[in-house]
Design a protein around this motif. Structure first.
Motif, PDB file in Angstrom:
ATOM      1  N   THR A  11       0.843  -1.192   0.000  1.00  0.00           N
ATOM      2  CA  THR A  11       0.000   0.000   0.000  1.00  0.00           C
ATOM      3  C   THR A  11       0.884   1.250   0.000  1.00  0.00           C
ATOM      4  N   LYS A  12       0.289   2.405  -0.302  1.00  0.00           N
ATOM      5  CA  LYS A  12       1.036   3.661  -0.240  1.00  0.00           C
ATOM      6  C   LYS A  12       1.555   3.894   1.181  1.00  0.00           C
ATOM      7  N   PHE A  13       0.762   3.505   2.164  1.00  0.00           N
ATOM      8  CA  PHE A  13       1.138   3.626   3.570  1.00  0.00           C
ATOM      9  C   PHE A  13       2.422   2.846   3.852  1.00  0.00           C
ATOM     10  N   GLU A  14       2.475   1.616   3.382  1.00  0.00           N
ATOM     11  CA  GLU A  14       3.666   0.778   3.596  1.00  0.00           C
ATOM     12  C   GLU A  14       4.883   1.339   2.861  1.00  0.00           C
ATOM     13  N   LYS A  15       4.677   1.785   1.627  1.00  0.00           N
ATOM     14  CA  LYS A  15       5.787   2.367   0.861  1.00  0.00           C
ATOM     15  C   LYS A  15       6.315   3.624   1.549  1.00  0.00           C
ATOM     16  N   LEU A  16       5.424   4.466   2.059  1.00  0.00           N
ATOM     17  CA  LEU A  16       5.828   5.682   2.760  1.00  0.00           C
ATOM     18  C   LEU A  16       6.647   5.337   3.999  1.00  0.00           C
ATOM     19  N   TRP A  17       6.170   4.373   4.790  1.00  0.00           N
ATOM     20  CA  TRP A  17       6.906   3.950   5.981  1.00  0.00           C
ATOM     21  C   TRP A  17       8.279   3.407   5.611  1.00  0.00           C
ATOM     22  N   TYR A  19      10.136   4.235   2.977  1.00  0.00           N
ATOM     23  CA  TYR A  19      10.993   5.361   2.603  1.00  0.00           C
ATOM     24  C   TYR A  19      11.465   6.132   3.835  1.00  0.00           C
ATOM     25  N   ILE A  20      10.557   6.394   4.755  1.00  0.00           N
ATOM     26  CA  ILE A  20      10.912   7.144   5.962  1.00  0.00           C
ATOM     27  C   ILE A  20      11.885   6.344   6.820  1.00  0.00           C
ATOM     28  N   GLY A  21      11.537   5.095   7.124  1.00  0.00           N
ATOM     29  CA  GLY A  21      12.379   4.256   7.980  1.00  0.00           C
ATOM     30  C   GLY A  21      13.759   4.032   7.396  1.00  0.00           C
ATOM     31  N   CYS A  22      13.817   3.604   6.143  1.00  0.00           N
ATOM     32  CA  CYS A  22      15.113   3.338   5.504  1.00  0.00           C
ATOM     33  C   CYS A  22      15.906   4.623   5.313  1.00  0.00           C
ATOM     34  N   GLY A  23      15.228   5.702   4.961  1.00  0.00           N
ATOM     35  CA  GLY A  23      15.907   6.977   4.755  1.00  0.00           C
ATOM     36  C   GLY A  23      16.591   7.475   6.019  1.00  0.00           C
ATOM     37  N   ILE A  24      15.860   7.496   7.116  1.00  0.00           N
ATOM     38  CA  ILE A  24      16.426   7.953   8.390  1.00  0.00           C
ATOM     39  C   ILE A  24      17.544   7.009   8.840  1.00  0.00           C
ATOM     40  N   PHE A  25      17.331   5.716   8.673  1.00  0.00           N
ATOM     41  CA  PHE A  25      18.343   4.725   9.060  1.00  0.00           C
ATOM     42  C   PHE A  25      19.634   4.925   8.253  1.00  0.00           C
ATOM     43  N   MET A  26      19.506   5.109   6.952  1.00  0.00           N
ATOM     44  CA  MET A  26      20.683   5.310   6.098  1.00  0.00           C
ATOM     45  C   MET A  26      21.394   6.619   6.456  1.00  0.00           C
ATOM     46  N   LEU A  27      20.638   7.651   6.800  1.00  0.00           N
ATOM     47  CA  LEU A  27      21.247   8.916   7.210  1.00  0.00           C
ATOM     48  C   LEU A  27      22.077   8.740   8.484  1.00  0.00           C
ATOM     49  N   GLU A 110       5.091  -1.262   9.953  1.00  0.00           N
ATOM     50  CA  GLU A 110       5.237  -0.135  10.879  1.00  0.00           C
ATOM     51  C   GLU A 110       6.278  -0.439  11.957  1.00  0.00           C
ATOM     52  N   ILE A 111       6.188  -1.615  12.537  1.00  0.00           N
ATOM     53  CA  ILE A 111       7.128  -2.009  13.594  1.00  0.00           C
ATOM     54  C   ILE A 111       8.554  -2.050  13.041  1.00  0.00           C
ATOM     55  N   LYS A 112       8.725  -2.636  11.867  1.00  0.00           N
ATOM     56  CA  LYS A 112      10.051  -2.722  11.227  1.00  0.00           C
ATOM     57  C   LYS A 112      10.655  -1.335  11.063  1.00  0.00           C
ATOM     58  N   ASN A 113       9.878  -0.419  10.516  1.00  0.00           N
ATOM     59  CA  ASN A 113      10.410   0.910  10.234  1.00  0.00           C
ATOM     60  C   ASN A 113      10.572   1.757  11.493  1.00  0.00           C
ATOM     61  N   LEU A 114       9.729   1.563  12.486  1.00  0.00           N
ATOM     62  CA  LEU A 114       9.930   2.253  13.758  1.00  0.00           C
ATOM     63  C   LEU A 114      11.205   1.769  14.440  1.00  0.00           C
ATOM     64  N   CYS A 115      11.492   0.482  14.350  1.00  0.00           N
ATOM     65  CA  CYS A 115      12.758  -0.038  14.901  1.00  0.00           C
ATOM     66  C   CYS A 115      13.950   0.604  14.205  1.00  0.00           C
TER      67      CYS A 115
END
Length: 164
Positions: A11-17, A19-27, A110-115
């Motif tokens: 879903t768009k929700f999952e894709k957004l999460w 991008y946010i989770g991986c983006g912040i993690f990579m930063l 959500e849990i994956k990306n919040l971690c």
């Protein structure tokens, strides 16, 4: 009970999460590399409940959380692709299987990306402590971690009860 294998697009929700989770993690990983020359040989290795450093370690330990994060990302991403393997109530049937699969997968996403975000914040704060910008990781981090991981779990459980 037989559980069908459905190919449900993210879903768009999952894709957004993602991008946010991986983006912040990579930063956060990039930040460690950029700051590497300024980081002393001794860095925070562990924190108590108040966010104070209670163990110091070598600066290579800064890569422990990113390593765990990558492992979690791979493992949980694989589990997201197999919602038929997740645990469901006995009332799962042909009519509600899609709703159960999507809810379970979205909760896991959500849990994956919040971690990943939590690991990124902790890594960032560890570097800041090591270079002397701050003294503690912050008393606020533990409540945020506990509440932040509880919210998607509670949301997922509530959504499960609403599926007919």
């Amino acid at each position: 009970m037989y559980r069908p294998i459905l190919k449900l697009p993210k879903t768009k929700f999952e894709k957004l999460w993602d991008y946010i989770g991986c983006g912040i993690f990579m930063l956060s990983i990039l930040y460690i590399f950029i700051m590497w020359g300024e980081i002393p040989e001794e860095v925070p290795g562990h924190f108590n409940g108040a966010g104070e450093v209670d163990r110091w370690g070598t600066k290579i330990e800064l890569f422990i959380l990113p390593f765990i994060g990558v492992f979690l990302w791979i493992l949980l991403s694989l589990l997201e692709k197999a919602p038929h393997m997740h645990n469901y109530p006995a009332r799962l049937n042909e009519n509600n299987v899609k709703a159960f699969y999507l809810n379970s997968r979205k909760t896991l996403n959500e849990i994956k990306n919040l971690c990943l975000i939590i690991f990124a914040v902790i890594s960032f704060q560890m570097v800041r402590i090591a270079i002397g910008e701050i003294e503690t990781i912050g008393w606020w981090l533990l409540p945020i971690v506990l509440i932040g991981t509880a919210i998607p779990i509670i949301k997922g459980i509530v959504a499960t009860f609403k599926i007919k």
